[in-house]
Design a protein around this motif. Structure first.
Motif, PDB file in Angstrom:
ATOM      1  N   ASN A   1       0.810  -1.222   0.000  1.00 54.92           N
ATOM      2  CA  ASN A   1       0.000   0.000   0.000  1.00 54.92           C
ATOM      3  C   ASN A   1       0.842   1.270   0.000  1.00 54.92           C
ATOM      4  OD1 ASN A   1      -2.001  -2.013   0.533  1.00 54.92           O
ATOM      5  ND2 ASN A   1      -3.296  -0.443   1.417  1.00 54.92           N
ATOM      6  N   ARG A   2       2.115   1.168   0.351  1.00 54.86           N
ATOM      7  CA  ARG A   2       2.968   2.363   0.362  1.00 54.86           C
ATOM      8  C   ARG A   2       3.592   2.648  -0.992  1.00 54.86           C
ATOM      9  NH1 ARG A   2       7.212   0.463   4.550  1.00 54.86           N
ATOM     10  NH2 ARG A   2       6.927  -1.349   3.181  1.00 54.86           N
TER      11      ARG A   2
ATOM     12  N   ASN B   1       0.051   7.113  -1.259  1.00 58.46           N
ATOM     13  CA  ASN B   1       0.000   6.152  -0.170  1.00 58.46           C
ATOM     14  C   ASN B   1      -1.443   5.666  -0.048  1.00 58.46           C
ATOM     15  OD1 ASN B   1      -0.143   4.902   2.439  1.00 58.46           O
ATOM     16  ND2 ASN B   1       1.679   6.036   3.051  1.00 58.46           N
TER      17      ASN B   1
ATOM     18  N   GLU C   1      -2.587   3.728   2.400  1.00 57.61           N
ATOM     19  CA  GLU C   1      -2.916   3.383   3.784  1.00 57.61           C
ATOM     20  C   GLU C   1      -4.023   4.318   4.269  1.00 57.61           C
ATOM     21  OE1 GLU C   1       1.162   1.642   5.648  1.00 57.61           O
ATOM     22  OE2 GLU C   1       1.204   3.757   5.096  1.00 57.61           O
TER      23      GLU C   1
ATOM     24  N   ARG D   1       0.565  11.268   7.219  1.00 58.98           N
ATOM     25  CA  ARG D   1       1.371  10.794   6.094  1.00 58.98           C
ATOM     26  C   ARG D   1       1.263  11.804   4.957  1.00 58.98           C
ATOM     27  NH1 ARG D   1      -1.399   6.357   8.295  1.00 58.98           N
ATOM     28  NH2 ARG D   1      -0.080   4.560   8.845  1.00 58.98           N
TER      29      ARG D   1
ATOM     30  N   THR E   1       2.731  12.666   0.940  1.00 61.18           N
ATOM     31  CA  THR E   1       3.465  12.273  -0.253  1.00 61.18           C
ATOM     32  C   THR E   1       3.396  13.403  -1.267  1.00 61.18           C
ATOM     33  OG1 THR E   1       2.902   9.936   0.073  1.00 61.18           O
ATOM     34  CG2 THR E   1       3.675  10.580  -2.112  1.00 61.18           C
TER      35      THR E   1
ATOM     36  N   VAL F   1       8.375  11.484   0.767  1.00 63.68           N
ATOM     37  CA  VAL F   1       7.432  10.923   1.727  1.00 63.68           C
ATOM     38  C   VAL F   1       7.835  11.369   3.123  1.00 63.68           C
ATOM     39  CG1 VAL F   1       6.533   8.797   2.745  1.00 63.68           C
ATOM     40  CG2 VAL F   1       6.928   8.923   0.280  1.00 63.68           C
TER      41      VAL F   1
ATOM     42  N   ASN G   1       6.277  10.764   6.992  1.00 68.30           N
ATOM     43  CA  ASN G   1       5.285  10.135   7.859  1.00 68.30           C
ATOM     44  C   ASN G   1       5.618  10.456   9.315  1.00 68.30           C
ATOM     45  OD1 ASN G   1       4.154   8.994   5.583  1.00 68.30           O
ATOM     46  ND2 ASN G   1       5.183   7.034   5.840  1.00 68.30           N
TER      47      ASN G   1
END
Length: 716
Positions: free
Chosen positions: A111-112, A123, A125, A355, A357, A386, A388
């Motif tokens: 999923n990433r 992403n 998630e 998160r 991106t 990215v 997080n």
């Protein structure tokens, strides 16, 4: 202010829809327009394939494309619902109220790293709504040509709805048993001189009341896309999407000691503690794209996007049979529930997860001629970042639960566990060239060079890691059009995954970096005629495995190292046929997935968990001549047995599910109205749908019970 939708019974919903339809039918007969049916065969491009505007039927890859109309007809609400349509795609820990996982060709995609939105990395998630998506594309195979780092198996690409050339005003209302109600609208307009400006607005709101008990929630979406045709050679596009979903998640069932129990009640949620809280997922994504035609054959594209996610991940989490008392026979079970149906229950909370991106892609696309050879080229650079950020989390033992959902405990939300912050920066240079060797033969060449920089650190500042590395992933394919719309091809490619051993005292090689390359070879056939189309592919994928060895219960007792290969070989076939009122489509996959070369004799030679060896997906549709506009639909899904434990000592049997639906299109006073009704799992089949071995624990998810749905769509 929170908007709540009423919960409708099946009878009330049906009566409301029929009454509305009856009122529509009172319009004068002169306003009734005769339906017009247009038939034909389309071969749309799939941007996830990496070959731009070249139709999918002419490229040496296997991919599936699901447009918005198909999603509505099939009652698709989330990505995991597509497992009913594609034989290469199956479930992988898909729980109500959580984000979606997919297995493609036997591998769980990441999923990433394995998800795209209009071709740019995102992403996954989070919950990704489909209301503003024009189509969903699933690439099957290694993804090294399209992604710097990713798991093998495939990629998923979401394509956003953009302004149309003609006006669109569409309103929809759907009810789903027992009480989920969704309202949505889709508006597209063009204005200005020569209709240079376009806007498209999508909005949706839903009260969520699924078949799983104790899972009520809500969601909403707002999305705006706009474009400006600056000149015949220049196009600017911008869009933004914001979404919210709040709903309790659904823990899995499990083995009871050494026994796989009969399928549990599919309506029961083990997340039914008085203190259970919903998983809350908020997402905002925006993008800007500039397309500039430089000449007849060349264009430049600059595409930037940002995605920002905020999640509260919370669950009454069943895990194992450890504490405080052993199982009745004195045995502890670390990866399943107790033989008597009890389990250890934990209060898990990871709130305010953030998160982000960001991505920027610059590409040059065009055609050139070198002697007698024609080239279709794409060269570009993709930069992504990215970031997080997390807070401390709760993972606290709170007592004992049971599979009947009748034991209750007290909450313990104490923040007792550290989380891990992560940063990544990557730069990817890519070049693709479709070389037309002759009128019938084409060589497809691709190469991607990636440089990544990764850092991680615990939320208390401990266990920092950082590393940088570069690698190149090539791909090559040859295709030959041996007749009109008939193609044979062979391809080979690589993908890369990069992992670092955690800086924990128990690891003897903490900080060591493992860069593993997966490899795929594939041969395939594609063909089409006016009434028939088909695809056939045989593939062979090898992915190196990374495992921990040692007791791993004290400092320096655990070592991470390469351990054999996950070897997946299979044959995938699909076909579609349309003649007169009938339309049939189906597909099957035969998969031989094995662990090879493992130092663990209990694993070596075994089938991976949660991977069916055989899948069959069939769909049929029939236009009823006696009532123009009425289309009857049916579907069948069969998946063979799946392994529950890595050593293959337990499995769940295969299952077959039948679905039925209808679509009725009518036009009154120039307004097109589409009615849809369906029933999923028509015969209320009870079975374990999947057996994910997740977090070093065996879980079981039941097949959803028979579920009715009704919807109305009005296109003004």
């Amino acid at each position: 202010m929170t908007t709540r939708f009423p919960t409708l019974s099946p009878i009330a919903a049906a009566a409301w829809l029929l009454a509305t339809h009856a009122l529509a039918q009172t319009a004068p007969d002169s306003a009734q327009l005769q339906p017009v049916t247009v038939t034909g065969r389309a071969t749309p491009p799939a941007s996830v394939s990496g070959w731009g505007e070249i139709p999918l039927a002419k490229t040496p890859v296997q991919a599936s494309v699901f447009d918005a109309a198909q999603l509505k007809d099939s009652g698709v609400q989330r990505l995991s619902d597509l497992t009913a349509a594609d034989p290469a795609v199956s479930d992988a820990y898909n729980a109500e109220g959580y984000w979606d996982f997919l297995t493609v060709r036997g591998y769980v995609i990441d999923n990433r790293f394995n998800f795209r939105r209009d071709g740019l990395p995102i992403n996954a998630e989070t919950s990704i709504p489909l209301d503003n998506k024009a189509r969903v594309e699933i690439l099957k195979g290694t993804s090294g040509m399209q992604a710097g780092t990713s798991a093998p198996g495939g990629l998923v690409n979401y394509v956003v709805k953009r302004p149309l050339d003609t006006p669109l005003s569409s309103i929809g209302l759907e009810w789903r048993q027992p009480g989920t109600v969704t309202a949505a609208f889709d508006l597209s307009r063009r204005f200005g001189v020569d209709n240079a400006f376009g806007v498209r607005l999508n909005a949706a709101a839903a009260h969520l009341d699924p078949m799983v008990r104790d899972s009520e929630g809500r969601r909403h979406l707002f999305a705006l896309a706009a474009d400006w045709r600056v000149s015949p050679d220049t196009l600017l596009e911008a869009e933004i999407e914001t979404s919210h979903r709040s709903q309790p998640s659904q823990p899995g069932f499990s083995m009871l000691g050494d026994t796989v129990p009969p399928p549990g009640d599919p309506r029961l949620s083990l997340n039914n503690q008085p203190w259970s809280l919903p998983v809350v997922m908020n997402a905002t994504t925006a993008s800007l794209r500039w397309q500039q035609r430089l000449s007849t054959d060349w264009r430049f594209v600059a595409h930037a996007a940002t995605q920002q996610l905020r999640t509260d991940d919370r669950l009454a989490f069943p895990f194992g049979c450890f504490d405080p008392n052993p199982a009745p026979d004195g045995t502890y079970y670390a990866d399943r529930y107790c033989p008597n149906g009890t389990y250890d229950l934990y209060d898990f909370r990871s709130e305010n997860e953030r998160r982000r991106t960001d991505a920027l892609d610059l590409s040059l696309q065009g055609k050139l001629q070198t002697g007698a050879i024609a080239h279709t080229l794409t060269a570009g650079v993709l930069q992504s970042r990215v970031r997080n950020r997390f807070q401390q989390q709760a993972y606290n033992y709170v007592g004992t639960g049971n599979v009947e959902g009748t034991l209750f405990t007290s909450a313990d939300p104490s923040l007792t566990d550290e989380n891990t912050n992560r940063d990544e920066r990557s730069t990817e240079l890519y070049l693709r060239d479709a070389v037309a060797l002759t009128d019938a033969a084409t060589a497809w060449l691709g190469v991607r060079h990636s440089r990544i920089e990764r850092e991680s650190v615990r939320t208390d500042g401990s266990r920092p890691t950082d590393y940088a590395q570069s690698f190149t992933t090539p791909s090559i394919a040859l295709s030959y059009a041996f007749a009109r719309d008939q193609l044979v091809y062979a391809s080979w490619g690589q993908g890369v995954e990069s992992n670092v051993v955690t800086n924990r005292p128990r690891y003897s090689n903490a900080g060591e970096v493992f860069t593993t390359k997966s490899r795929q070879a594939e041969i395939g056939l594609k063909g089409a005629s006016d009434a028939f189309d088909w695809n056939l592919a045989a593939f062979d994928i090898r992915r190196p495995r990374i495992q921990d060895f040692g007791s791993c219960d004290a400092d320096g007792t655990c070592t991470t190292r390469l351990d054999g290969t996950a070897h997946h070989r299979g044959i995938e076939a699909s076909a579609g046929w349309r003649r007169g009122a009938w339309a049939l489509r189906g597909g099957a996959q035969w998969l031989r997935a094995k662990v090879e070369g493992s130092a663990d004799p209990t694993i070596d030679g075994q089938q991976p968990t949660n991977v069916p060896q055989r899948t069959l997906k069939l769909q049929a549709a029939y236009d009823v001549a006696a009532l123009p506009g009425l289309n009857l639909q049916g579907g069948l899904v069969h998946e063979s047995a799946r392994m529950v434990l890595p050593e293959n000592s337990a499995s769940i049997p295969g299952w077959t599910r039948v679905d039925a639906a209808l679509r009725y299109e009518t036009q009154v006073a120039g307004v097109r109205t589409t009615w849809r009704a369906g029933v999923d799992n028509l015969f209320d089949k009870r079975a374990w749908r999947e057996s994910p071995y997740q977090f070093s624990h065996a879980y079981l998810y039941p097949l959803a019970p028979r579920t009715f749905r009704l919807s109305m769509q009005v296109d003004l």
